[in-house]
Design a protein around this motif. Sequence first.
Motif, mmCIF file in Angstrom:
data_model
loop_
_atom_site.group_PDB
_atom_site.id
_atom_site.type_symbol
_atom_site.label_atom_id
_atom_site.label_comp_id
_atom_site.label_asym_id
_atom_site.label_seq_id
_atom_site.Cartn_x
_atom_site.Cartn_y
_atom_site.Cartn_z
ATOM 1 N N SER A 5 7.543 4.701 4.983
ATOM 2 C CA SER A 5 8.067 4.628 3.625
ATOM 3 C C SER A 5 8.309 6.026 3.068
ATOM 4 C CB SER A 5 7.076 3.892 2.717
ATOM 5 O OG SER A 5 6.728 2.637 3.244
ATOM 6 N N PHE A 6 9.315 6.119 2.201
ATOM 7 C CA PHE A 6 9.523 7.331 1.410
ATOM 8 C C PHE A 6 8.575 7.236 0.223
ATOM 9 C CE2 PHE A 6 11.525 9.942 -1.832
ATOM 10 C CZ PHE A 6 12.001 11.040 -1.113
ATOM 11 N N LEU A 7 7.691 8.224 0.062
ATOM 12 C CA LEU A 7 6.675 8.187 -0.990
ATOM 13 C C LEU A 7 7.152 8.988 -2.199
ATOM 14 C CD1 LEU A 7 3.416 8.641 1.136
ATOM 15 C CD2 LEU A 7 4.607 6.520 0.486
ATOM 16 N N LEU A 8 7.358 8.284 -3.297
ATOM 17 C CA LEU A 8 7.819 8.914 -4.533
ATOM 18 C C LEU A 8 6.685 8.954 -5.535
ATOM 19 C CD1 LEU A 8 10.233 10.023 -6.240
ATOM 20 C CD2 LEU A 8 10.590 7.661 -7.017
ATOM 21 N N GLY A 9 6.224 10.137 -5.888
ATOM 22 C CA GLY A 9 5.205 10.284 -6.912
ATOM 23 C C GLY A 9 5.831 10.128 -8.290
ATOM 24 N N LEU A 10 5.227 9.306 -9.136
ATOM 25 C CA LEU A 10 5.712 9.073 -10.498
ATOM 26 C C LEU A 10 4.683 9.614 -11.469
ATOM 27 C CD1 LEU A 10 7.434 7.714 -12.744
ATOM 28 C CD2 LEU A 10 6.201 5.587 -12.251
ATOM 29 N N THR A 11 5.113 10.485 -12.368
ATOM 30 C CA THR A 11 4.171 11.046 -13.341
ATOM 31 C C THR A 11 4.899 11.377 -14.634
ATOM 32 O OG1 THR A 11 2.311 12.586 -13.566
ATOM 33 C CG2 THR A 11 4.359 13.496 -12.669
ATOM 34 N N HIS A 104 2.154 -1.433 2.872
ATOM 35 C CA HIS A 104 3.581 -1.531 2.542
ATOM 36 C C HIS A 104 4.426 -0.601 3.415
ATOM 37 C CE1 HIS A 104 2.835 -4.095 -0.950
ATOM 38 N NE2 HIS A 104 1.791 -3.329 -1.190
ATOM 39 N N SER A 105 3.964 -0.360 4.636
ATOM 40 C CA SER A 105 4.651 0.600 5.516
ATOM 41 C C SER A 105 6.058 0.157 5.903
ATOM 42 C CB SER A 105 3.819 0.837 6.773
ATOM 43 O OG SER A 105 3.628 -0.384 7.468
ATOM 44 N N ASP A 106 6.353 -1.149 5.724
ATOM 45 C CA ASP A 106 7.700 -1.621 6.054
ATOM 46 C C ASP A 106 8.678 -1.459 4.894
ATOM 47 O OD1 ASP A 106 6.328 -3.462 4.523
ATOM 48 O OD2 ASP A 106 7.261 -5.216 5.461
ATOM 49 N N ALA A 107 8.180 -1.046 3.723
ATOM 50 C CA ALA A 107 9.058 -0.844 2.566
ATOM 51 C C ALA A 107 9.749 0.513 2.678
ATOM 52 C CB ALA A 107 8.242 -0.903 1.276
ATOM 53 N N GLN A 192 18.373 2.776 -5.198
ATOM 54 C CA GLN A 192 19.488 2.656 -4.251
ATOM 55 C C GLN A 192 19.660 3.943 -3.455
ATOM 56 O OE1 GLN A 192 22.770 1.509 -6.770
ATOM 57 N NE2 GLN A 192 22.375 -0.672 -6.494
ATOM 58 N N LYS A 193 19.563 5.071 -4.148
ATOM 59 C CA LYS A 193 19.741 6.363 -3.486
ATOM 60 C C LYS A 193 18.657 6.599 -2.425
ATOM 61 C CE LYS A 193 19.839 11.330 -4.293
ATOM 62 N NZ LYS A 193 19.853 12.423 -5.280
ATOM 63 N N LEU A 194 17.405 6.437 -2.825
ATOM 64 C CA LEU A 194 16.302 6.715 -1.902
ATOM 65 C C LEU A 194 16.188 5.630 -0.838
ATOM 66 C CD1 LEU A 194 13.593 8.058 -4.386
ATOM 67 C CD2 LEU A 194 15.152 9.363 -2.923
ATOM 68 N N GLY A 195 16.432 4.385 -1.221
ATOM 69 C CA GLY A 195 16.379 3.303 -0.243
ATOM 70 C C GLY A 195 17.457 3.446 0.814
ATOM 71 N N ALA A 196 18.663 3.874 0.377
ATOM 72 C CA ALA A 196 19.773 4.028 1.308
ATOM 73 C C ALA A 196 19.577 5.250 2.201
ATOM 74 C CB ALA A 196 21.086 4.149 0.542
ATOM 75 N N THR A 197 19.040 6.315 1.598
ATOM 76 C CA THR A 197 18.886 7.573 2.339
ATOM 77 C C THR A 197 17.737 7.490 3.330
ATOM 78 O OG1 THR A 197 19.633 8.733 0.380
ATOM 79 C CG2 THR A 197 18.630 10.074 2.075
ATOM 80 N N HIS A 198 16.690 6.732 2.972
ATOM 81 C CA HIS A 198 15.466 6.769 3.778
ATOM 82 C C HIS A 198 15.095 5.389 4.327
ATOM 83 C CE1 HIS A 198 14.847 10.883 2.424
ATOM 84 N NE2 HIS A 198 15.210 10.450 1.242
ATOM 85 N N ALA A 199 16.087 4.515 4.482
ATOM 86 C CA ALA A 199 15.792 3.174 5.005
ATOM 87 C C ALA A 199 15.339 3.261 6.452
ATOM 88 C CB ALA A 199 17.032 2.304 4.883
#
Length: 199
Positions: A5-11, A104-107, A192-199
């Motif tokens: 998964s691409f891990l996005l930190g939210l803060t 959630h490693s498949d996300a 969409q951007k991150l899902g498409a780039t790092h699917a």
Amino acid sequence: MTARSFLLGLTGSIGMGKSTTAMFFQEAGVPVWDADAAVHRLYGPGGAAVAAIAALCPEAIRDDAVDRDVLKRWIASDPCALSRIEAAVHPLVAQDRAAFVARHSDAPLVVLDIPLLFETGATGGMDAVLVVSAPPEVQRARVLARPGMTAAQFETIHARQMPDTEKRARADYVIETQSLEQTRAEVQALVQKLGATHA
């Protein structure tokens, strides 16, 4: 190479709209790990942090759970208390986060909602960081609208947090949370951007 998964930190600072933004990620089908919720679980009945806190402050344990009000009084009376609590609890929080990511490693994308992401140096494991932001007057009005919040409490919390300008400068992505519609649209575009780039 195994995909992960691409891990996005939210803060974001208090009152900036982080919880709402996290909700929009969940609406978009993105798994969201919430650091505050993890601490509540760890402090709850039978939680993994109960024994660790009991060893530090036995009177803070009530009904096999951590009484946060007792902890707050201890922190207020002992300058070493907070660092001792953090040393005991932070590794447990990190384990909880790692377990969530593994589940959630498949996300393609996983969001890690961490209020003090920069302040605690937790950016190391992230692929990118998203900061939510709003003008100071909007932030203040939102926080003071919360039940029981006073201007003095807001100033105390605000003073402990990294300035918004510094967070924005260190972020990979920034979302302005002035309207729900615009925030939702920006979240969807980023998914969409991150899902498409790092699917």
